[in-house]
Design an enzyme around this catalytic site. Structure first.
Site, PDB file in Angstrom:
ATOM      1  N   CYS A  33       7.549  45.355  48.581  1.00  0.00           N
ATOM      2  CA  CYS A  33       7.915  44.350  48.247  1.00  0.00           C
ATOM      3  C   CYS A  33       7.201  42.524  47.558  1.00  0.00           C
ATOM      4  CB  CYS A  33       8.367  43.212  49.978  1.00  0.00           C
ATOM      5  SG  CYS A  33       9.560  44.376  50.333  1.00  0.00           S
TER       6      CYS A  33
HETATM    7  C1  BEZ Z   1       7.817  47.912  51.506  1.00  0.00           C
HETATM    8  O1  BEZ Z   1       8.124  46.560  51.000  1.00  0.00           O
HETATM    9  O2  BEZ Z   1       6.406  48.113  51.688  1.00  0.00           O
HETATM   10  C2  BEZ Z   1       9.114  48.558  52.606  1.00  0.00           C
HETATM   11  C3  BEZ Z   1       9.901  47.375  53.374  1.00  0.00           C
HETATM   12  C4  BEZ Z   1      10.718  48.467  54.287  1.00  0.00           C
HETATM   13  C5  BEZ Z   1       9.856  49.632  55.032  1.00  0.00           C
HETATM   14  C6  BEZ Z   1       9.752  50.416  53.804  1.00  0.00           C
HETATM   15  C7  BEZ Z   1       8.416  49.646  53.245  1.00  0.00           C
END
Ligand code: BEZ
Length: 212
Positions: free
Chosen positions: A45
């Site tokens: 994200c």
């Molecule tokens: C991420 O943004 O890295 C992420 C968020 C939730 C689950 C897996 C990855």
């Protein structure tokens, strides 16, 4: 009720990092992209939000406003923005909705309980100035999105709204487009496509990008 292409985008009022947003009023006469993130302070994200900030001038050129949402609250988002700016070397130049009550996540069916009961998946909704949903994409949390592809799809939507054309595989702005198969009248074809066209098959006719 499930959201489909052509549905009216559900309206809502929700807090954001730039103050309260009444969604339809905020869209106004523009287009919008609403995209969800599973959670604050997560690696994928963080990179996505940075990329969207870097691409903001490209969204502006297309008259598209961008709005992120994640199920944490605005205080958490504001703290996270510092990390995004620091690690991605950009200024976050668009609002992030707080959605701790999951109002937006539920309205847009962004929670997929078979994956996780509480976090949103990576949903993207392109919404036009009539507040209609024009494109829906869903990625799993572990796969970062390609926002160049979202811009490319917006180029196609905006072009095909204006001209009787469709865009072929991997099309990019400026490349040849496909004439709508329903258009048959030679006089109409000549008027709409003065640059002419190549007929590979009666149903597959290519013409230069009519917006150029
Ligand atoms: C991420 O943004 O890295 C992420 C968020 C939730 C689950 C897996 C990855």
């Amino acid at each position: 009720m499930a959201l489909h292409i052509g549905s009216v985008a559900p309206d809502f009022t929700q807090e954001s990092t730039e103050g309260p947003i009444k969604f339809h009023e905020w869209i106004g006469n523009h287009w919008a992209v609403l995209f969800s993130h599973p959670k604050d302070f997560t690696p994928v994200c963080t990179t996505e939000l940075g990329r969207v900030a870097a691409l903001k001038p490209e969204f502006d050129k297309r008259d598209v406003k961008v709005l992120a949402v994640s199920v944490d609250d605005v205080t958490s988002h504001k703290n996270w923005v510092g990390d995004i700016e620091d690690t991605q070397k950009v200024k976050v130049n668009y609002p992030i909705l707080g959605d701790a009550d999951k109002k937006v996540a539920k309205l847009y069916d962004m929670i997929h309980p078979e994956w996780n009961d509480t976090l949103t998946v990576r949903s993207v909704f392109v919404i036009d100035s009539n507040k209609k949903v024009r494109l829906i994409i869903t990625y799993p949390a572990s796969t970062g999105r390609n926002f160049d592809e979202i811009l490319r799809a917006i180029d196609s939507l905006q072009l095909t709204d204006k001209y009787s054309v469709a865009t072929p595989v991997d099309w990019k702005h400026g490349q040849d487009v496909i004439i709508a198969p329903a258009l048959k009248d030679p006089a109409v074809l000549k008027e709409k496509f003065p640059k002419g066209y190549k007929e590979l098959r009666p149903y597959l006719r290519l013409t230069p990008d009519p917006s150029k």
